[in-house]
Scaffold this motif. Structure first.
Motif, short mmCIF file in Angstrom:
data_model
loop_
_atom_site.label_atom_id
_atom_site.label_comp_id
_atom_site.label_asym_id
_atom_site.label_seq_id
_atom_site.Cartn_x
_atom_site.Cartn_y
_atom_site.Cartn_z
N LEU A 120 0.86 -1.18 0.00
CA LEU A 120 0.00 0.00 0.00
C LEU A 120 0.89 1.23 0.00
CD1 LEU A 120 -3.09 0.47 0.19
CD2 LEU A 120 -2.80 0.73 2.66
N GLY A 121 0.58 2.21 -0.82
CA GLY A 121 1.40 3.42 -0.91
C GLY A 121 0.57 4.67 -0.84
N ALA A 122 1.17 5.74 -0.33
CA ALA A 122 0.48 7.03 -0.25
C ALA A 122 1.45 8.13 -0.64
CB ALA A 122 -0.07 7.28 1.15
N ARG A 123 0.92 9.13 -1.32
CA ARG A 123 1.69 10.26 -1.81
C ARG A 123 1.92 11.28 -0.69
NH1 ARG A 123 2.05 12.58 -7.07
NH2 ARG A 123 2.22 14.84 -7.09
N CYS A 124 3.14 11.82 -0.63
CA CYS A 124 3.48 12.84 0.37
C CYS A 124 3.73 14.16 -0.35
CB CYS A 124 4.73 12.43 1.15
SG CYS A 124 4.58 10.83 1.99
N GLU A 125 2.99 15.18 0.01
CA GLU A 125 3.11 16.48 -0.64
C GLU A 125 3.49 17.55 0.37
OE1 GLU A 125 -0.53 17.33 -2.61
OE2 GLU A 125 -0.16 15.93 -4.26
N ALA A 126 4.22 18.53 -0.10
CA ALA A 126 4.60 19.69 0.71
C ALA A 126 4.36 20.94 -0.12
CB ALA A 126 6.07 19.60 1.14
N GLY A 127 3.34 21.69 0.23
CA GLY A 127 3.03 22.90 -0.51
C GLY A 127 2.72 22.64 -1.96
N GLY A 128 2.02 21.55 -2.25
CA GLY A 128 1.68 21.22 -3.62
C GLY A 128 2.78 20.54 -4.40
N THR A 129 3.94 20.32 -3.79
CA THR A 129 5.06 19.65 -4.44
C THR A 129 5.12 18.20 -4.01
OG1 THR A 129 6.34 21.71 -4.50
CG2 THR A 129 7.57 19.65 -4.75
N PHE A 130 5.35 17.30 -4.95
CA PHE A 130 5.46 15.88 -4.66
C PHE A 130 6.81 15.62 -4.01
CE2 PHE A 130 5.86 11.45 -6.78
CZ PHE A 130 5.53 10.84 -5.57
N ALA A 131 6.81 15.31 -2.70
CA ALA A 131 8.06 15.10 -1.98
C ALA A 131 8.51 13.65 -2.01
CB ALA A 131 7.91 15.56 -0.52
N GLY A 132 7.54 12.72 -1.98
CA GLY A 132 7.91 11.32 -1.95
C GLY A 132 6.69 10.46 -1.73
N SER A 133 6.93 9.20 -1.40
CA SER A 133 5.83 8.27 -1.18
C SER A 133 6.17 7.33 -0.03
CB SER A 133 5.51 7.49 -2.44
OG SER A 133 6.68 6.85 -2.95
N LEU A 134 5.13 7.02 0.74
CA LEU A 134 5.23 6.13 1.90
C LEU A 134 4.58 4.80 1.54
CD1 LEU A 134 5.81 5.66 4.96
CD2 LEU A 134 3.55 6.66 5.41
N HIS A 135 5.28 3.68 1.83
CA HIS A 135 4.79 2.36 1.44
C HIS A 135 4.82 1.42 2.64
CE1 HIS A 135 5.41 3.57 -2.77
NE2 HIS A 135 6.51 4.16 -2.29
N VAL A 136 3.84 0.52 2.70
CA VAL A 136 3.84 -0.55 3.71
C VAL A 136 3.60 -1.87 2.99
CG1 VAL A 136 3.14 0.82 5.71
CG2 VAL A 136 1.39 -0.09 4.17
N TYR A 137 4.18 -2.95 3.54
CA TYR A 137 4.11 -4.28 2.94
C TYR A 137 3.51 -5.25 3.94
CZ TYR A 137 7.30 -2.32 -0.49
OH TYR A 137 7.86 -1.53 -1.45
N PHE A 138 2.59 -6.10 3.44
CA PHE A 138 1.88 -7.04 4.30
C PHE A 138 2.18 -8.46 3.86
CE2 PHE A 138 -0.61 -3.13 4.15
CZ PHE A 138 -0.74 -2.84 5.50
N GLY A 139 2.16 -9.38 4.84
CA GLY A 139 2.48 -10.77 4.57
C GLY A 139 1.35 -11.55 3.96
N ALA A 140 1.66 -12.82 3.64
CA ALA A 140 0.69 -13.68 2.97
C ALA A 140 -0.51 -14.00 3.85
CB ALA A 140 1.37 -14.96 2.52
N ASP A 141 -0.32 -13.91 5.18
CA ASP A 141 -1.42 -14.21 6.09
C ASP A 141 -2.34 -13.03 6.31
OD1 ASP A 141 0.50 -12.72 7.34
OD2 ASP A 141 0.44 -13.82 9.24
N ALA A 142 -2.07 -11.91 5.65
CA ALA A 142 -2.87 -10.70 5.85
C ALA A 142 -4.04 -10.68 4.88
CB ALA A 142 -2.01 -9.45 5.64
N GLY A 143 -5.13 -10.08 5.33
CA GLY A 143 -6.26 -9.88 4.44
C GLY A 143 -6.06 -8.65 3.58
N GLU A 144 -7.07 -8.31 2.81
CA GLU A 144 -7.01 -7.12 1.97
C GLU A 144 -7.03 -5.87 2.84
OE1 GLU A 144 -6.75 -6.58 -1.23
OE2 GLU A 144 -6.74 -8.66 -1.92
N PRO A 145 -6.15 -4.88 2.55
CA PRO A 145 -6.22 -3.62 3.29
C PRO A 145 -7.59 -2.96 3.11
CG PRO A 145 -4.21 -3.75 1.99
CD PRO A 145 -5.08 -4.88 1.55
N GLY A 146 -8.16 -2.46 4.21
CA GLY A 146 -9.46 -1.82 4.14
C GLY A 146 -9.35 -0.31 4.06
N ALA A 147 -10.50 0.34 4.06
CA ALA A 147 -10.53 1.80 3.94
C ALA A 147 -9.80 2.47 5.10
CB ALA A 147 -11.99 2.27 3.88
N GLU A 148 -9.89 1.86 6.30
CA GLU A 148 -9.21 2.45 7.46
C GLU A 148 -7.69 2.42 7.29
OE1 GLU A 148 -10.98 1.64 11.49
OE2 GLU A 148 -12.01 0.09 10.33
N HIS A 149 -7.19 1.34 6.71
CA HIS A 149 -5.75 1.25 6.49
C HIS A 149 -5.28 2.33 5.51
CE1 HIS A 149 -6.94 -2.81 7.82
NE2 HIS A 149 -5.76 -2.82 8.43
#
Length: 393
Positions: A109-138
């Motif tokens: 799962l990844g999310a965009r990081c912005e600073a003042g309208g500029t694309f600064a980077g992206s944050l990512h998390v990785y889940f194992g095979a025993d994990a379910g589908e990420p939900g809206a809260e995640h």
């Protein structure tokens, strides 16, 4: 993964980050704390943050299974509607892509990081095979933490780690200034001792003449290494024309130690160097200069009576070697700046080890041309660890 994020941990973590920011802290250490918070709150196997500039990115903070990727250059991700990112897994880490395909890691799962309208980077998390589908809260929690990272970048203290490239003329002017300064010292010493030998040969006596020749030889060697650095940096880190191919990393490292200057070789201790590693893929000839630069940096920032350890190893995707010193250690906010051209940390022994701030810059360029990556981190117990990772053949 848990059905819902760990909200109490999220609250505690946000308060801890806010306390650090209010105390005047910012930059990479606080960013690393937010990345760790993303992993813990979402119950992920690992998390990482890639900072983007000049059309590409680099993983500058990571935890869990993502930690070995710190320092790796990545491609800029594709953006889809909303803040969630569609990321090429091959661009983030080939090993992770294979794990996901093989079932060990299933979701990213990844999310965009912005600073003042500029694309600064992206944050990512990785889940194992025993994990379910990420939900809206995640998704929501990840976007919340990505927004906090964006605010860190908006503070402008210590971030971005890789600032915007200076204009070409400014870089050229700095190049000329550094080159003239760094060449002047050894040339002056060599000329001075050569003049002394010419004008005072008889009065110096045999011991004096030997000492003068010794100094000239040492300074000539220093000058040759410096010229190699300057020429390599001017040619964008390209050394020689040997093609890439499979090679024995441990054998190459052992051979490279024999070519180190005597003062560096005396400090080096070979630690874990297994002889049964698979072949690495890259340019074997580059190992000499890479090791020399890492050893030079380690000696510059550690006491003369301490050893510098060299070890090698492997994992499922890469081969690695590490150079570990017992100096004061690198500050977390400097682990990426150290690879910038001309940058030098305070506290080094510049009297005995002058330099142009090109060594680590060249190491990164050479390693990345072999599709590997290099990183620095503080050593547990004091000192700095430099780690180079190369692809398996």
């Amino acid at each position: 993964m848990p059905e819902s994020p760990d909200y109490p941990a999220l609250t505690r973590g946000q308060i801890a980050v806010l306390d650090r920011v209010n105390a005047g802290e910012s930059g990479l250490p606080v960013l690393q704390q937010l990345v760790l918070l993303a992993q813990e709150v979402l119950g992920a196997r690992g998390a990482g943050f890639a900072e983007y500039s000049d059309g590409h990115g680099r993983i500058i903070a990571a935890t869990g299974v993502c930690e070995p990727a710190i320092g790796r250059r990545v491609e800029r991700p594709l953006q889809v509607p909303g803040r969630t990112l569609l990321v090429s897994l091959n661009s983030v880490n080939d090993e992770f892509a294979r794990q996901i395909e093989g079932g060990d890691l299933r979701h990213m799962l990844g999310a965009r990081c912005e600073a003042g309208g500029t694309f600064a980077g992206s944050l990512h998390v990785y889940f194992g095979a025993d994990a379910g589908e990420p939900g809206a809260e995640h998704h929501t929690v990840l976007e919340l933490l990505a927004a906090q990272i964006g605010r860190l970048y908006g503070m402008g203290t210590g971030l971005p780690v890789h600032p915007v490239t200076a204009p070409a003329h400014a870089d050229r002017d700095l190049w000329v200034a550094v080159t003239s300064h760094e060449l002047r010292t050894p040339v002056t010493v060599i000329k001075g001792y050569a003049d002394t030998l010419t004008n005072h040969w008889e009065t110096l006596g045999e011991p004096g003449r030997r000492e003068a020749v010794r100094v000239i030889g040492n300074r000539a060697g220093e000058l040759a290494r410096l010229v190699d650095r300057l020429l390599s940096a001017a040619s964008d880190g390209v050394l020689g024309s040997a093609p890439a191919g499979p090679f024995d990393l441990v054998e190459a490292l052992r051979a490279a130690t024999e070519e180190l200057p005597a003062d560096l070789r005396r400090r080096l201790k070979l630690a874990h160097m297994p002889g049964d590693l698979p072949k690495a893929y890259g340019n074997r000839d580059s190992i000499v200069m890479i090791l020399t630069e890492l050893m030079t940096n380690a000696e510059k920032y550690s006491p003369a009576d301490t050893v510098v350890e060299l070890c090698a190893g492997t994992d499922d995707d890469t081969l690695r070697f590490r150079v570990s010193d017992r100096g004061a250690g690198i500050a977390p906010e400097h682990v990426e700046r150290a690879f910038e051209r001309y940058w030098q940390a305070d506290g080094g022994d510049r009297h005995h080890h002058p330099g142009a701030g090109l060594g680590l810059y060249l190491v990164r360029r050479m390693v990345e041309r072999q599709h590997g990556w290099v990183s620095l981190r503080p050593r547990e117990g004091g000192g700095t660890v430099a780690e180079v990772r190369l692809r398996r053949a």
